[in-house]
Design a protein around this motif. Structure first.
Motif, PDB file in Angstrom:
ATOM      1  N   GLN A   2       0.828  -1.206   0.000  1.00  0.00           N
ATOM      2  CA  GLN A   2       0.000   0.000   0.000  1.00  0.00           C
ATOM      3  C   GLN A   2       0.863   1.255   0.000  1.00  0.00           C
ATOM      4  OE1 GLN A   2      -3.546  -0.049   1.898  1.00  0.00           O
ATOM      5  NE2 GLN A   2      -3.931   2.114   1.621  1.00  0.00           N
ATOM      6  N   LEU A   3       1.954   1.254   0.786  1.00  0.00           N
ATOM      7  CA  LEU A   3       2.842   2.409   0.828  1.00  0.00           C
ATOM      8  C   LEU A   3       3.429   2.671  -0.554  1.00  0.00           C
ATOM      9  CD1 LEU A   3       4.345   4.615   2.378  1.00  0.00           C
ATOM     10  CD2 LEU A   3       6.098   2.924   2.915  1.00  0.00           C
ATOM     11  N   TYR A   4       3.840   1.617  -1.241  1.00  0.00           N
ATOM     12  CA  TYR A   4       4.400   1.782  -2.580  1.00  0.00           C
ATOM     13  C   TYR A   4       3.377   2.402  -3.524  1.00  0.00           C
ATOM     14  CZ  TYR A   4       6.048   0.857  -7.248  1.00  0.00           C
ATOM     15  OH  TYR A   4       6.414   1.007  -8.551  1.00  0.00           O
ATOM     16  N   SER A   5       2.135   1.937  -3.475  1.00  0.00           N
ATOM     17  CA  SER A   5       1.122   2.476  -4.386  1.00  0.00           C
ATOM     18  C   SER A   5       0.833   3.949  -4.089  1.00  0.00           C
ATOM     19  CB  SER A   5      -0.167   1.645  -4.336  1.00  0.00           C
ATOM     20  OG  SER A   5      -0.772   1.740  -3.075  1.00  0.00           O
ATOM     21  N   GLU A   6       0.861   4.336  -2.812  1.00  0.00           N
ATOM     22  CA  GLU A   6       0.658   5.744  -2.460  1.00  0.00           C
ATOM     23  C   GLU A   6       1.839   6.595  -2.930  1.00  0.00           C
ATOM     24  OE1 GLU A   6      -2.015   7.361  -1.224  1.00  0.00           O
ATOM     25  OE2 GLU A   6      -3.003   5.429  -1.484  1.00  0.00           O
ATOM     26  N   LEU A   7       3.045   6.096  -2.732  1.00  0.00           N
ATOM     27  CA  LEU A   7       4.222   6.821  -3.197  1.00  0.00           C
ATOM     28  C   LEU A   7       4.230   6.938  -4.715  1.00  0.00           C
ATOM     29  CD1 LEU A   7       7.042   5.426  -0.877  1.00  0.00           C
ATOM     30  CD2 LEU A   7       6.019   7.706  -0.838  1.00  0.00           C
ATOM     31  N   ASP A   8       3.795   5.878  -5.386  1.00  0.00           N
ATOM     32  CA  ASP A   8       3.721   5.907  -6.844  1.00  0.00           C
ATOM     33  C   ASP A   8       2.703   6.949  -7.302  1.00  0.00           C
ATOM     34  OD1 ASP A   8       4.503   4.876  -9.408  1.00  0.00           O
ATOM     35  OD2 ASP A   8       2.536   3.889  -9.499  1.00  0.00           O
ATOM     36  N   ARG A   9       1.602   7.037  -6.597  1.00  0.00           N
ATOM     37  CA  ARG A   9       0.573   8.030  -6.933  1.00  0.00           C
ATOM     38  C   ARG A   9       1.086   9.454  -6.729  1.00  0.00           C
ATOM     39  NH1 ARG A   9      -5.122   7.847  -3.983  1.00  0.00           N
ATOM     40  NH2 ARG A   9      -4.297   9.610  -2.875  1.00  0.00           N
ATOM     41  N   VAL A  10       1.752   9.688  -5.607  1.00  0.00           N
ATOM     42  CA  VAL A  10       2.326  11.003  -5.337  1.00  0.00           C
ATOM     43  C   VAL A  10       3.385  11.334  -6.388  1.00  0.00           C
ATOM     44  CG1 VAL A  10       3.751  12.326  -3.713  1.00  0.00           C
ATOM     45  CG2 VAL A  10       1.810  11.004  -2.872  1.00  0.00           C
ATOM     46  N   SER A  11       4.198  10.364  -6.738  1.00  0.00           N
ATOM     47  CA  SER A  11       5.232  10.560  -7.743  1.00  0.00           C
ATOM     48  C   SER A  11       4.637  10.936  -9.095  1.00  0.00           C
ATOM     49  CB  SER A  11       6.075   9.289  -7.881  1.00  0.00           C
ATOM     50  OG  SER A  11       7.024   9.452  -8.891  1.00  0.00           O
TER      51      SER A  11
END
Length: 134
Positions: A2-11
């Motif tokens: 989940q953290l990766y998907s949120e970071l990917d979205r922010v990126s």
């Protein structure tokens, strides 16, 4: 995961100039709210000058991001001209390009005067014109 998907979205948001502007706008308006709150509830708070200085710098930073952005509206208008012959669509695209273009022109002049790149005794008037076109 989940953290990766949120970071990917922010990126992905930060990868675009429009996305960076949205983030900057959020930070800018948050600091303005804090500044207003401090000014109303604790005008002698020792951190108020720091918050006010940050507010002023964020406003200028957002203006810096808009330098040259009027070209985007010109390109958008040219694309509309190439894609349609409908006079209403062309008129609306022209109005949008003209309004945003004039807003950004005056906004850019105000920024350049505030950072002392140009000398402008009419900066306050140009700032009002910028706001009118916005």
């Amino acid at each position: 995961v989940q953290l990766y998907s949120e970071l990917d979205r922010v990126s992905s948001v930060l990868a675009t100039s429009n996305g960076r502007d949205k983030i900057m706008r959020f930070v800018d308006y948050s600091v303005r709210a804090i500044s207003y709150y401090f000014g109303e509830t604790a005008p002698n708070h020792p951190d108020l000058p720091t918050v006010k200085a940050l507010e002023a710098h964020l406003i200028l930073a957002r203006k810096l991001f808009r330098l040259g952005r009027s070209v985007e509206f010109l390109v958008g208008f040219v694309k509309t001209l190439k894609s349609t012959k409908d006079p209403v669509t062309i008129s609306l695209a022209f109005g949008k390009a003209l309004g945003y273009g004039m807003w950004l022109f005056y906004d850019n002049l105000v920024y350049l005067a505030k950072v002392k790149v140009i000398s402008d005794k009419n900066m306050a008037t140009r700032d009002k014109k910028s706001a009118n076109y916005w």
